[in-house]
Design an enzyme around this catalytic site. Structure first.
Site, mmCIF file in Angstrom:
data_model
loop_
_atom_site.group_PDB
_atom_site.id
_atom_site.type_symbol
_atom_site.label_atom_id
_atom_site.label_comp_id
_atom_site.label_asym_id
_atom_site.label_seq_id
_atom_site.Cartn_x
_atom_site.Cartn_y
_atom_site.Cartn_z
ATOM 1 N N TYR A 28 -70.455 31.517 36.727
ATOM 2 C CA TYR A 28 -71.311 30.379 37.650
ATOM 3 C C TYR A 28 -72.027 29.474 36.747
ATOM 4 O O TYR A 28 -71.961 28.347 36.956
ATOM 5 C CB TYR A 28 -72.062 31.028 38.809
ATOM 6 C CG TYR A 28 -72.874 30.350 39.470
ATOM 7 C CD1 TYR A 28 -72.272 29.333 40.487
ATOM 8 C CD2 TYR A 28 -74.232 30.256 39.440
ATOM 9 C CE1 TYR A 28 -73.364 28.480 41.062
ATOM 10 C CE2 TYR A 28 -74.932 29.403 39.992
ATOM 11 C CZ TYR A 28 -74.620 28.543 40.958
ATOM 12 O OH TYR A 28 -75.205 27.740 41.786
ATOM 13 N N TRP A 52 -79.521 35.302 45.156
ATOM 14 C CA TRP A 52 -78.378 34.733 44.765
ATOM 15 C C TRP A 52 -77.126 35.558 44.674
ATOM 16 O O TRP A 52 -76.170 35.054 44.886
ATOM 17 C CB TRP A 52 -78.667 33.681 43.550
ATOM 18 C CG TRP A 52 -77.397 32.832 43.324
ATOM 19 C CD1 TRP A 52 -76.667 32.694 42.292
ATOM 20 C CD2 TRP A 52 -76.907 31.682 44.253
ATOM 21 N NE1 TRP A 52 -75.599 31.855 42.513
ATOM 22 C CE2 TRP A 52 -75.611 31.215 43.677
ATOM 23 C CE3 TRP A 52 -77.074 31.435 45.400
ATOM 24 C CZ2 TRP A 52 -74.912 30.494 44.265
ATOM 25 C CZ3 TRP A 52 -76.411 30.521 46.202
ATOM 26 C CH2 TRP A 52 -75.291 30.006 45.507
ATOM 27 N N GLU A 72 -78.263 27.681 49.652
ATOM 28 C CA GLU A 72 -79.815 27.902 49.109
ATOM 29 C C GLU A 72 -80.597 28.291 50.469
ATOM 30 O O GLU A 72 -81.429 28.927 50.292
ATOM 31 C CB GLU A 72 -80.258 26.699 48.504
ATOM 32 C CG GLU A 72 -79.432 26.212 47.091
ATOM 33 C CD GLU A 72 -79.870 27.411 46.124
ATOM 34 O OE1 GLU A 72 -80.893 28.182 46.218
ATOM 35 O OE2 GLU A 72 -79.258 27.241 44.948
#
Length: 203
Positions: free
Chosen positions: A26, A56, A48
């Site tokens: 990522y 995350w 988000e």
């Protein structure tokens, strides 16, 4: 500044990407590269928002489930969701089952449709806030900025939810409105080159 993470290829990266195995790809292939695709911008802002209060890593692990549950983040389709869809999503163990966040995402999809009608695209709106690189702080030294506050304020004025300045700043980092890779990170130059080639959609 903390020491960089040395990846398996022996090259330094931003330290955060060493916290979980799935972060490396990522970090190397998505985080910080400029994005002007409305669907991806909407997806990231929604994710988000779902991350609020969570990690995350949790959201990244569920990202494909979110895509399946929310029409691949086609905001025009999500904007049509009703209470039946909310109840369906609350039963989906593959996503974060938080009523407030689910309802906020459906609301934000409708607001995204309005933004496209008003601005031409989500990208045109967000990139109009791109800060001057000369004004940026040391990479990863802050979690909010004057620009993220301004975007958050305007989004809330337009009726968006779960778009506080910290959420917006993380969105700016990820979508490339700023290059927040640390100086020693091997990906920083790749992101800088991508930004040089990027044609801003801002009016």
């Amino acid at each position: 500044m903390s020491e960089p993470f040395i990846a398996p290829d022996g090259k330094p990266r931003c330290r955060w990407c060493g916290a979980a195995p799935e972060f490396l790809a990522y970090h190397d292939n998505e985080w910080g590269f400029p994005v002007d695709d409305d669907r991806r911008l909407f997806e990231k802002l929604c994710l988000e928002g779902f991350q609020s209060g969570l990690s995350w890593r949790t959201i990244l692990a569920k990202r494909e489930n979110f895509r399946a549950a929310f029409e691949n983040f086609d905001f025009r389709k999500v904007a049509e969701y009703d209470e039946g869809d909310v109840e369906r999503l609350l039963q989906d163990a593959g996503i974060v089952r938080h009523r407030g966040k689910i309802e906020a995402m459906i609301n934000n999809a409708a607001r995204a449709v309005e933004m496209v009608e008003r601005e031409g695209s989500l990208a045109a709106f967000f990139w109009s806030y791109e800060p001057d690189p000369a004004t940026l702080s040391t990479p990863q030294s802050q979690s909010v900025s004057d620009v993220s506050k301004a975007i958050s304020k305007e989004l809330k004025k337009r009726g968006w939810k779960f778009v506080g300045p910290t959420t917006v700043y993380a969105f700016m980092q990820a979508m490339g409105l700023i290059n927040d890779h640390v100086g020693d990170c091997v990906v920083r130059e790749r992101v800088a080159a991508a930004r040089d080639r990027f044609e801003s959609p801002a009016p």
